[in-house]
Design a protein around this motif. Structure first.
Motif, short mmCIF file in Angstrom:
data_model
loop_
_atom_site.label_atom_id
_atom_site.label_comp_id
_atom_site.label_asym_id
_atom_site.label_seq_id
_atom_site.Cartn_x
_atom_site.Cartn_y
_atom_site.Cartn_z
N VAL A 142 0.82 -1.22 0.00
CA VAL A 142 0.00 0.00 0.00
C VAL A 142 0.85 1.26 0.00
CG1 VAL A 142 -2.06 -1.06 1.01
CG2 VAL A 142 -0.32 -0.09 2.52
N SER A 143 2.11 1.16 0.41
CA SER A 143 2.98 2.34 0.39
C SER A 143 4.43 1.93 0.59
CB SER A 143 2.57 3.34 1.48
OG SER A 143 2.83 2.81 2.76
N LEU A 153 11.11 1.20 3.48
CA LEU A 153 10.13 0.34 4.13
C LEU A 153 8.94 0.16 3.20
CD1 LEU A 153 10.11 1.57 7.83
CD2 LEU A 153 11.22 -0.45 6.87
N VAL A 154 8.51 -1.09 3.06
CA VAL A 154 7.36 -1.45 2.26
C VAL A 154 6.23 -1.81 3.23
CG1 VAL A 154 6.44 -3.03 0.52
CG2 VAL A 154 8.87 -2.35 0.45
N THR A 155 5.12 -1.08 3.16
CA THR A 155 3.96 -1.37 3.98
C THR A 155 2.98 -2.19 3.18
OG1 THR A 155 4.27 0.67 5.25
CG2 THR A 155 2.08 -0.35 5.35
N LEU A 156 2.52 -3.29 3.78
CA LEU A 156 1.56 -4.18 3.14
C LEU A 156 0.33 -4.29 4.02
CD1 LEU A 156 4.67 -5.73 2.91
CD2 LEU A 156 3.37 -6.69 1.03
N GLU A 157 -0.80 -4.58 3.38
CA GLU A 157 -2.06 -4.59 4.13
C GLU A 157 -3.01 -5.59 3.48
OE1 GLU A 157 -3.48 -0.59 5.46
OE2 GLU A 157 -5.11 -1.05 4.06
N LYS A 158 -3.95 -6.08 4.30
CA LYS A 158 -5.06 -6.86 3.78
C LYS A 158 -6.27 -6.64 4.66
CE LYS A 158 -4.62 -11.50 5.78
NZ LYS A 158 -4.39 -12.91 5.45
#
Length: 160
Positions: A142-143, A153-158
């Motif tokens: 997501v960012s 930093l890689v932000t992931l979401e579900k």
């Protein structure tokens, strides 16, 4: 090995063991990014205990030994922030990370109000194994946020 790995909620007595495992596990991340000042390597025992008090932690045990751990905390907006998913180097790539993610997600999905709306975590852009695991568990990027010349930093979401 002859023993099965069990997953259970972390408690106060687990904090010191989790911190030692965290220090061991994050050596690889520090090496990848050439930065040994990352927070998981400098976190104090008191800070780790506070994280466990403010949220929920899970551990995986092989016999009496803690071999993996994860922590999470539900924000006011319904986001569960999952952090510090670690697996002992000798047991990586055997599904423990995925089992711990399932455990923490289940805990917050089943918790009474306020209910979790989404799960979010982050990792470094070069941490390919982490990114592969998270994507296989349904997380999407997501960012990104550059925090230094060597680390984004890689932000992931579900959705929950």
């Amino acid at each position: 090995m002859g023993m099965s790995v069990t997953i259970s909620a972390a408690d106060a007595q687990d904090a010191e063991h989790i911190l030692k495992l965290q220090y061991l596990c994050y050596q690889r991340e520090a090496e990848i990014y050439q930065d040994w000042s990352i927070e998981p390597l400098t976190q104090s025992l008191d800070a780790l205990r506070a994280e466990l008090d403010e949220g929920q932690g899970f551990v995986a045990r092989l016999g009496d030994e803690i071999v993996a751990s994860v922590r999470g905390r539900l924000d006011e907006d319904g986001t569960v922030r999952i952090a510090k998913l670690i697996v002992h180097p000798r047991l990586q790539r055997h599904g423990l990370g995925g089992r711990l993610l399932d455990a923490i997600e289940s805990h917050f999905a089943e918790e009474p109000a306020p209910a979790a709306k989404r799960f979010q975590l982050f990792t470094g852009h070069r941490s390919e194994g982490n990114l592969r695991l998270y994507r296989s568990k349904g997380y999407a990027q997501v960012s990104t946020r550059e925090v230094g010349p060597r680390l984004t930093l890689v932000t992931l979401e579900k959705a929950a």
